[in-house]
Design a protein around this motif. Structure first.
Motif: not given
Length: 248
Positions: A202-210, A220-238
């Motif tokens: 479920a977290i994997a799905s949320q990350f790629v969708q975000t 957004k650029t690759f890196k900006v989109a990545f940073n924003k998705a990383q900020d939104d992910i639950p459970s402390g997954i990196q």
């Protein structure tokens, strides 16, 4: 994400960056470059068809090619409970962003199947590849081949004519250097994004969708989109962001 654009070149631009409402099944306007308006080639004007000419659009939001290919790597045992639901989740989300001619989804159970799909059917149209399956810091698990290294999986995608720029792995621990570095070097992809930890489906799905929402919808650029998705992910997954063999 496109550089060196020329007048008349065919491109895809997110509707949101053009101030347009969604008028087709795609989140992008397929159009052409009208003029380079920046001496450093960092912005362009594009044709809005019946709406005339656009305002200046940064080239970071412009794509030469857009297409997503989802590869679900089967292990037989968990295909029904994890791999197929995750594949369907990503597929349906991407179906809201792109028309189905620009969206492909396949179940492969061997490296040989993956290689045949990529080289014969998918390499030209897919700018973004999503990998779904079971992973570790040393490889991906295929039902037929067992564990396969990052270098060997990456080599599958290193073929002439490939347009893929971004690979997103939803496979556990493939963000480790022992997998990610050789994969991103062997595949010659521009960007490789992968989880550093074990990750719930479920977290994997949320990350790629975000990530794709920020990248495709907001431009957004690759890196900006990545940073924003990383900020939104639950459970402390990196997740980790690799570029041509280097962690960024």
């Amino acid at each position: 994400m496109a550089s060196g654009l020329k007048t008349g070149e065919s491109v895809y631009v997110p509707l949101n960056r053009l101030g347009l409402d969604r008028v087709t099944e795609s989140a992008f306007l397929h159009t052409e470059v009208l003029a380079d308006v920046n001496p450093n080639e960092r912005s362009v004007l594009v044709d809005l068809h019946q709406n005339g000419q656009s305002k200046s659009v940064p080239t970071s939001a412009v794509h030469r090619n857009i297409g997503v290919c989802i590869y679900a790597i089967g292990d037989v045992n968990s295909e029904f409970s994890l791999i197929e639901p995750l594949r369907q989740s990503v597929l349906h989300y991407c179906g809201l962003l792109l028309p189905f001619p620009q969206l492909k989804s396949r179940l492969v159970r061997s490296v040989e199947e993956l290689r045949e799909c990529w080289t014969k059917h998918d390499k030209v149209g897919c700018s973004h590849v999503v990998l779904i399956g079971h992973g570790s810091d040393t490889g991906l698990t295929f039902a037929v081949n067992g564990k396969v290294s990052g270098e060997d999986v990456g080599a599958v995608f290193d073929v002439p004519g490939s347009v893929a720029s971004t690979f997103i792995s939803l496979c556990c621990k493939t963000g480790y250097a022992s997998f990610a570095k050789p994969f991103s070097e062997a595949s010659k992809c521009n960007v490789f994004i992968a989880p550093y930890h074990s990750v719930h489906g479920a977290i994997a799905s949320q990350f790629v969708q975000t990530y794709l929402g920020h990248h495709f919808l907001d431009g957004k650029t690759f890196k900006v989109a990545f940073n924003k998705a990383q900020d939104d992910i639950p459970s402390g997954i990196q997740f980790r962001f690799w570029r041509k063999g280097k962690l960024k």
